[in-house]
Design an enzyme around this catalytic site. Structure first.
Site, mmCIF file in Angstrom:
data_model
loop_
_atom_site.group_PDB
_atom_site.id
_atom_site.type_symbol
_atom_site.label_atom_id
_atom_site.label_comp_id
_atom_site.label_asym_id
_atom_site.label_seq_id
_atom_site.Cartn_x
_atom_site.Cartn_y
_atom_site.Cartn_z
ATOM 1 N N SER A 10 0.442 8.775 -2.028
ATOM 2 C CA SER A 10 1.504 8.347 -0.914
ATOM 3 C C SER A 10 1.597 9.123 0.003
ATOM 4 O O SER A 10 1.933 10.124 0.001
ATOM 5 C CB SER A 10 2.723 8.092 -1.569
ATOM 6 O OG SER A 10 3.628 7.733 -0.569
ATOM 7 N N HIS A 35 -1.861 4.984 -0.600
ATOM 8 C CA HIS A 35 -0.578 4.342 -0.597
ATOM 9 C C HIS A 35 0.066 4.510 0.583
ATOM 10 O O HIS A 35 0.481 5.682 0.884
ATOM 11 C CB HIS A 35 0.436 4.633 -1.677
ATOM 12 C CG HIS A 35 1.401 3.833 -2.040
ATOM 13 N ND1 HIS A 35 1.270 2.704 -2.489
ATOM 14 C CD2 HIS A 35 2.792 4.093 -1.750
ATOM 15 C CE1 HIS A 35 2.535 2.194 -2.670
ATOM 16 N NE2 HIS A 35 3.551 3.009 -2.335
ATOM 17 N N ASP A 37 3.396 3.662 2.659
ATOM 18 C CA ASP A 37 4.963 3.144 2.747
ATOM 19 C C ASP A 37 5.294 2.514 3.917
ATOM 20 O O ASP A 37 5.536 3.772 4.877
ATOM 21 C CB ASP A 37 5.730 4.189 2.171
ATOM 22 C CG ASP A 37 5.415 4.392 0.466
ATOM 23 O OD1 ASP A 37 5.455 3.576 -0.095
ATOM 24 O OD2 ASP A 37 4.946 5.635 0.165
ATOM 25 N N MET A 39 8.648 1.334 5.965
ATOM 26 C CA MET A 39 10.061 1.073 5.793
ATOM 27 C C MET A 39 10.676 0.727 7.266
ATOM 28 O O MET A 39 10.411 1.109 8.039
ATOM 29 C CB MET A 39 10.738 2.660 5.416
ATOM 30 C CG MET A 39 10.206 2.860 3.978
ATOM 31 S SD MET A 39 10.922 4.641 3.684
ATOM 32 C CE MET A 39 10.099 5.175 2.096
ATOM 33 N N HIS A 68 2.559 -0.718 0.891
ATOM 34 C CA HIS A 68 3.698 -0.950 0.443
ATOM 35 C C HIS A 68 4.683 -1.413 1.280
ATOM 36 O O HIS A 68 5.206 -0.553 2.170
ATOM 37 C CB HIS A 68 4.116 0.201 -0.546
ATOM 38 C CG HIS A 68 5.236 -0.010 -1.019
ATOM 39 N ND1 HIS A 68 6.086 0.899 -1.852
ATOM 40 C CD2 HIS A 68 6.156 -1.145 -1.452
ATOM 41 C CE1 HIS A 68 7.152 0.525 -2.399
ATOM 42 N NE2 HIS A 68 7.454 -0.902 -2.125
ATOM 43 N N MET A 70 8.115 -2.174 2.635
ATOM 44 C CA MET A 70 9.807 -2.221 2.209
ATOM 45 C C MET A 70 10.593 -2.642 3.510
ATOM 46 O O MET A 70 11.203 -1.915 4.144
ATOM 47 C CB MET A 70 10.166 -0.852 1.798
ATOM 48 C CG MET A 70 9.620 -0.429 0.453
ATOM 49 S SD MET A 70 9.535 1.315 0.164
ATOM 50 C CE MET A 70 8.124 1.801 0.810
ATOM 51 N N MET A 139 8.926 -0.474 -9.177
ATOM 52 C CA MET A 139 9.232 0.787 -8.606
ATOM 53 C C MET A 139 10.086 1.573 -9.936
ATOM 54 O O MET A 139 10.804 1.223 -10.432
ATOM 55 C CB MET A 139 10.660 0.461 -7.828
ATOM 56 C CG MET A 139 9.885 -0.298 -6.314
ATOM 57 S SD MET A 139 8.635 0.867 -5.548
ATOM 58 C CE MET A 139 9.381 2.430 -5.423
ATOM 59 N N GLY A 147 10.221 12.014 -3.247
ATOM 60 C CA GLY A 147 10.697 13.491 -3.843
ATOM 61 C C GLY A 147 11.896 12.832 -4.771
ATOM 62 O O GLY A 147 12.465 13.908 -5.240
ATOM 63 N N ASP A 177 5.578 3.511 -8.840
ATOM 64 C CA ASP A 177 5.679 4.262 -7.701
ATOM 65 C C ASP A 177 7.255 4.863 -7.737
ATOM 66 O O ASP A 177 8.177 3.986 -7.734
ATOM 67 C CB ASP A 177 5.608 3.086 -6.834
ATOM 68 C CG ASP A 177 6.043 3.706 -5.299
ATOM 69 O OD1 ASP A 177 6.110 5.095 -5.146
ATOM 70 O OD2 ASP A 177 5.920 3.140 -4.102
ATOM 71 N N GLY A 178 7.184 6.326 -7.767
ATOM 72 C CA GLY A 178 8.561 6.919 -7.465
ATOM 73 C C GLY A 178 8.484 7.950 -8.654
ATOM 74 O O GLY A 178 8.552 7.674 -9.726
HETATM 75 C C1 DX5 Z 1 9.471 5.376 -2.301
HETATM 76 C C2 DX5 Z 1 7.983 5.032 -2.045
HETATM 77 C C3 DX5 Z 1 7.120 6.065 -2.545
HETATM 78 C C4 DX5 Z 1 7.205 7.385 -2.311
HETATM 79 C C5 DX5 Z 1 6.792 8.177 -3.717
HETATM 80 O O1 DX5 Z 1 10.289 4.564 -1.665
HETATM 81 O O2 DX5 Z 1 7.722 3.582 -2.084
HETATM 82 O O3 DX5 Z 1 5.685 5.663 -2.550
HETATM 83 O O4 DX5 Z 1 6.575 8.003 -1.334
HETATM 84 O O5 DX5 Z 1 7.067 9.507 -3.576
HETATM 85 P P1 DX5 Z 1 7.052 10.338 -4.815
HETATM 86 O O6 DX5 Z 1 5.908 10.308 -5.585
HETATM 87 O O7 DX5 Z 1 7.450 11.838 -4.090
HETATM 88 O O8 DX5 Z 1 8.100 9.975 -5.765
HETATM 89 ZN ZN ZN Z 2 5.536 3.380 -2.301
#
Ligand code: DX5
Ligand code: ZN
Length: 224
Positions: A10, A35, A37, A39, A68, A70, A139, A147, A177-178
């Site tokens: 990610s 990946h 993200d 947002m 992804h 969001m 998720m 993190g 993911d996460g």
């Molecule tokens: C969180 C994201 C993830 C995030 C994962 O909302 O969708 O893709 O970057 O990060 P880690 O692997 O650090 O949990």
């Molecule tokens: Zn993600």
């Protein structure tokens, strides 16, 4: 046939000052997916990046762009993300008024389709769409930030989803993911996931080394 085990680093955890180098490192380390993200500050509290960033990194790598979303009402932006270079677009079931229409729109734009559910959304809610998508993203943290710690209770849904996919003879990929780390990736793997997003565990002082470590692990499990 055993589903392919795939690492999807990610980019959210990358060092944006050296984004091109960071992407080259995960590609060189053998990660098939990147990946990405997106947002919007409404569906999730934070804001990340959008089309211009994706467009500008498209020429840096041949990796599969796993976008992804969001964002609320994702149908508004599907064609723009497709045009920016997305290969696979995942939207949230909770964010879409008409999930079937979003799926159709993603297909129309020539991308693979992913659908995602947050930790509190039951697997049953996504069943009506399971034969229409290429990937289900479960998720394993509340979306919004990298993190965080993996929520073990979400793995029950991974198990239920894998059982459903097997029983129905579907080819649907199952992504988590996460909070995926080198020392806990075996948990979602055993539960039945086959695509693993990892942000903070991959990007850091030794991005290339960490990518290789994850990949070697997944390759050993693939051939086991
Ligand atoms: C969180 C994201 C993830 C995030 C994962 O909302 O969708 O893709 O970057 O990060 P880690 O692997 O650090 O949990
Ligand atoms: Zn993600």
């Amino acid at each position: 046939m055993k589903p392919q085990l795939i690492l999807a680093p990610s980019m959210l955890s990358a060092d944006f000052r050296n984004l091109g180098e960071e992407i080259k490192a995960v590609e060189k380390g053998g990660a098939p997916y990147l990946h990405i993200d997106v947002m919007d500050g409404i569906f999730v509290p934070s804001i990340s990046f959008g089309m211009p960033v994706i467009k500008s990194i498209r020429s840096a790598t041949k990796m599969v762009f796993d976008v992804h979303l969001m964002i609320v009402d994702p149908i508004r932006y599907i064609s723009e993300f497709a045009a920016s270079g997305a290969d696979l677009i995942t939207f949230h079931l909770e964010a879409a008024e008409d999930p079937g229409a979003v799926i159709d729109e993603i297909r129309k734009c020539g991308c693979k389709v992913g659908i995602s559910i947050k930790p509190k959304t039951p697997f049953e809610d996504v069943i009506p769409y399971m034969d229409k998508v290429d990937m289900l993203l479960i998720m394993t943290v509340e979306p919004g930030f990298g993190g965080q710690k993996m929520m073990p209770e979400t793995l029950e849904k991974v198990r239920a989803a894998r059982q459903y996919i097997t029983e129905k003879g579907l080819q649907t990929d199952l992504q988590v993911d996460g909070g995926v780390k080198y020392d806990n990736i075996h948990l979602p793997l055993e539960a039945g996931a086959n695509i693993f997003v990892a942000g903070s565990a991959v990007f850091g002082p030794d991005t290339l080394g960490e990518t290789k470590r994850f990949n070697e692990y997944l390759a050993s499990k693939q051939n086991a």
